[in-house]
Design a protein around this motif. Structure first.
Motif, PDB file in Angstrom:
ATOM      1  N   ASN A  36      64.862  27.594  21.856  1.00  0.00           N
ATOM      2  CA  ASN A  36      64.735  26.068  21.286  1.00  0.00           C
ATOM      3  C   ASN A  36      65.366  25.071  22.155  1.00  0.00           C
ATOM      4  O   ASN A  36      64.587  23.954  22.387  1.00  0.00           O
ATOM      5  N   ASP A  37      66.263  25.446  22.994  1.00  0.00           N
ATOM      6  CA  ASP A  37      66.954  24.441  24.023  1.00  0.00           C
ATOM      7  C   ASP A  37      65.931  24.019  25.003  1.00  0.00           C
ATOM      8  O   ASP A  37      65.621  23.034  25.339  1.00  0.00           O
ATOM      9  N   ALA A  38      65.193  25.072  25.359  1.00  0.00           N
ATOM     10  CA  ALA A  38      64.180  25.042  26.263  1.00  0.00           C
ATOM     11  C   ALA A  38      62.912  24.443  25.903  1.00  0.00           C
ATOM     12  O   ALA A  38      61.818  23.878  26.554  1.00  0.00           O
ATOM     13  N   GLY A  39      62.581  24.487  24.501  1.00  0.00           N
ATOM     14  CA  GLY A  39      61.493  24.087  23.841  1.00  0.00           C
ATOM     15  C   GLY A  39      60.243  25.046  24.225  1.00  0.00           C
ATOM     16  O   GLY A  39      58.963  24.656  24.558  1.00  0.00           O
ATOM     17  N   ILE A  40      60.557  26.175  24.172  1.00  0.00           N
ATOM     18  CA  ILE A  40      59.549  27.271  24.990  1.00  0.00           C
ATOM     19  C   ILE A  40      59.134  28.178  23.841  1.00  0.00           C
ATOM     20  O   ILE A  40      59.724  28.441  22.998  1.00  0.00           O
ATOM     21  N   ASP A  41      57.988  28.530  23.845  1.00  0.00           N
ATOM     22  CA  ASP A  41      56.936  29.474  23.019  1.00  0.00           C
ATOM     23  C   ASP A  41      57.675  30.826  23.589  1.00  0.00           C
ATOM     24  O   ASP A  41      57.581  31.275  24.802  1.00  0.00           O
ATOM     25  N   PRO A  42      58.200  31.652  22.553  1.00  0.00           N
ATOM     26  CA  PRO A  42      58.992  32.848  23.064  1.00  0.00           C
ATOM     27  C   PRO A  42      57.873  33.823  24.057  1.00  0.00           C
ATOM     28  O   PRO A  42      58.206  34.550  24.668  1.00  0.00           O
ATOM     29  N   ARG A  43      56.629  33.688  23.566  1.00  0.00           N
ATOM     30  CA  ARG A  43      55.434  34.264  24.453  1.00  0.00           C
ATOM     31  C   ARG A  43      55.412  34.068  25.897  1.00  0.00           C
ATOM     32  O   ARG A  43      54.926  34.913  26.481  1.00  0.00           O
ATOM     33  N   ARG A  44      56.108  33.088  26.237  1.00  0.00           N
ATOM     34  CA  ARG A  44      55.904  32.741  27.696  1.00  0.00           C
ATOM     35  C   ARG A  44      57.109  33.484  28.547  1.00  0.00           C
ATOM     36  O   ARG A  44      57.144  33.524  29.633  1.00  0.00           O
ATOM     37  N   VAL A  45      58.017  34.068  27.830  1.00  0.00           N
ATOM     38  CA  VAL A  45      59.106  35.162  28.479  1.00  0.00           C
ATOM     39  C   VAL A  45      58.502  36.262  28.697  1.00  0.00           C
ATOM     40  O   VAL A  45      57.866  36.906  28.033  1.00  0.00           O
ATOM     41  N   GLN A  46      58.518  36.407  30.122  1.00  0.00           N
ATOM     42  CA  GLN A  46      57.868  37.651  30.828  1.00  0.00           C
ATOM     43  C   GLN A  46      58.830  38.859  30.729  1.00  0.00           C
ATOM     44  O   GLN A  46      58.479  39.975  30.975  1.00  0.00           O
ATOM     45  N   ALA A  47      60.034  38.741  30.945  1.00  0.00           N
ATOM     46  CA  ALA A  47      61.014  39.921  31.043  1.00  0.00           C
ATOM     47  C   ALA A  47      62.451  39.488  30.533  1.00  0.00           C
ATOM     48  O   ALA A  47      62.700  37.989  30.436  1.00  0.00           O
ATOM     49  N   ALA A  48      63.150  40.273  30.193  1.00  0.00           N
ATOM     50  CA  ALA A  48      64.530  39.945  29.749  1.00  0.00           C
ATOM     51  C   ALA A  48      65.656  40.950  30.392  1.00  0.00           C
ATOM     52  O   ALA A  48      65.485  42.243  30.753  1.00  0.00           O
ATOM     53  N   PHE A  49      66.693  40.412  30.672  1.00  0.00           N
ATOM     54  CA  PHE A  49      68.015  41.299  31.161  1.00  0.00           C
ATOM     55  C   PHE A  49      69.182  40.932  30.412  1.00  0.00           C
ATOM     56  O   PHE A  49      69.386  39.883  30.033  1.00  0.00           O
TER      57      PHE A  49
END
Length: 380
Positions: A36-49
């Protein structure tokens, strides 16, 4: 050609003791907050660590399953207290290399499951099997430093006084109560000369960050925080004598980080360092060249490491006040630096902050200064 890297989202939950919450339930609100802080659609996230020391198998998948952010590469990392700063390092590397444009970093830990006491270490380590738990190791550091450089009990206690004062201003800190030198010295003895209030509290917590390439960061925020340096190194095995008064791994990592960032210690406005015990913060002043060797006590006593000083060290309250849920610490330090550089730190805001540093070391094992050390340098 490498790609520039920025932080566009930051989130964390208040640190404390939450025995009723699962690891996943601790972490997913921090992830949502960062998104929410980034104002980003979660579908834009390509990987997680995901970094955690004691979270168990598939921690990242368990967390992200709560919010439906699955079907992407999820890498789980254990590196003791450096777990989530190691996750951050690899996230930065993956974006810098061009592999991804948008990645998520998670740090999480639930220490209340152990019921108290020192952290469980590996008994196959011969120092551990002979009683070398972390408070004992840092007590030895303190005793030797006091012997070599004349550090006083009062100066040692002042680290906790300063960081408790900072933590009072941090709504996410576990310990939000000021203390005096007398109260610190009168608190329960743990390992001479360390008392209870000179040791970080155990607890639970989580933090998260959204890392982007510079080319896409402006799509999400007008004020991305750039990562100038991301350094990860391991300790050098040294059998026999080790100089406990200086952290070789941090000195080496700091030199590498300064070189990568193209700046020196005089440029830093604030630093979140790994003050798991009061003596640790003092020796890190010297490792980062904020002051000369043997002068850390005077540097602190003269107010150089608090608001209005040369460099504000641990404005969040540090591990001594904010708390130290092992795997969450590195990510939480980064969240603090990002908020400071954006001017979003409220009552604890470092005036005019432009350059910040985060630093987390990991592990105590026989023959090593520390097992791991991760340092990041940020700029607005």
């Amino acid at each position: 050609m490498t790609t520039g890297v920025s932080v566009v989202g930051a989130g964390m939950v208040p640190f404390g003791k939450f025995p009723e919450r699962s690891l996943a339930d601790l972490a997913w609100p921090a992830v949502k907050q960062a998104l929410n802080d980034a104002g980003i659609d979660p579908r834009r996230v390509q990987a997680a660590f995901c970094g955690t020391a004691f979270g168990g198998m598939m921690s990242g998948q368990r967390i992200l399953g709560r919010i439906g952010l699955t079907g992407i590469p999820i890498t789980n990392m254990e590196n003791a207290c450096s777990a989530s700063s190691t996750a951050l390092h690899h996230a930065v590397s993956s974006v810098r290399s061009g592999q991804y444009d948008v990645v998520l970093v998670i740090g999480v830990e639930k220490l209340t499951k152990f019921g108290g006491g020192t952290l469980p270490l590996e008994e196959e380590d011969w120092e551990v099997s002979n009683g070398m738990v972390m408070p004992a190791l840092y007590a030895m550091r303190a005793q030797r430093y006091m012997h070599e450089f004349g550090l006083t009990d009062r100066q040692l206690a002042l680290v906790s006084v300063k960081n408790r004062r900072h933590g009072l201003l941090n709504p996410d800190a576990q310990m939000r109560k000021e203390t005096t030198v007398e109260e610190v010295l009168a608190s329960r003895p743990i390992a001479e000369p360390l008392t209870l209030l000179q040791c970080c509290p155990a607890g639970d917590g989580a933090a998260a960050l959204i890392i982007c390439s510079d080319k896409v960061a402006p799509q999400f925020r007008t004020d991305p925080v750039r990562i100038l340096a991301s350094d990860l190194t391991s300790g050098k095995y040294t059998p026999g004598f080790r100089d406990l008064t200086t952290p070789e791994i941090t000195r080496r990592g700091a030199a590498e980080a300064w070189e990568h960032a193209g700046i020196g210690p005089d440029a830093v406005d604030l630093a979140e360092v790994h003050d798991a015990f009061s003596i640790a913060e003092l020796i890190y002043y010297e490792a980062f060249d904020f002051c000369a060797r043997g002068e850390a006590g005077a540097f602190l006593e003269q107010g150089h490491s608090t608001f209005g000083g040369k460099v504000v060290v641990n404005p969040s309250g540090g591990l001594l006040a904010k708390g130290h849920p092992i795997g969450a610490t590195g990510a939480a330090q980064a969240v603090e630096v990002v908020r400071q550089l954006r001017g979003e730190a409220g009552e604890r805001q470092v005036e005019g902050a432009r350059i910040g540093l985060s630093h987390a070391t990991g592990g105590g094992i026989a023959g090593f200064d520390h097992g791991a050390c991760s340092i990041h340098i940020y700029a607005r």
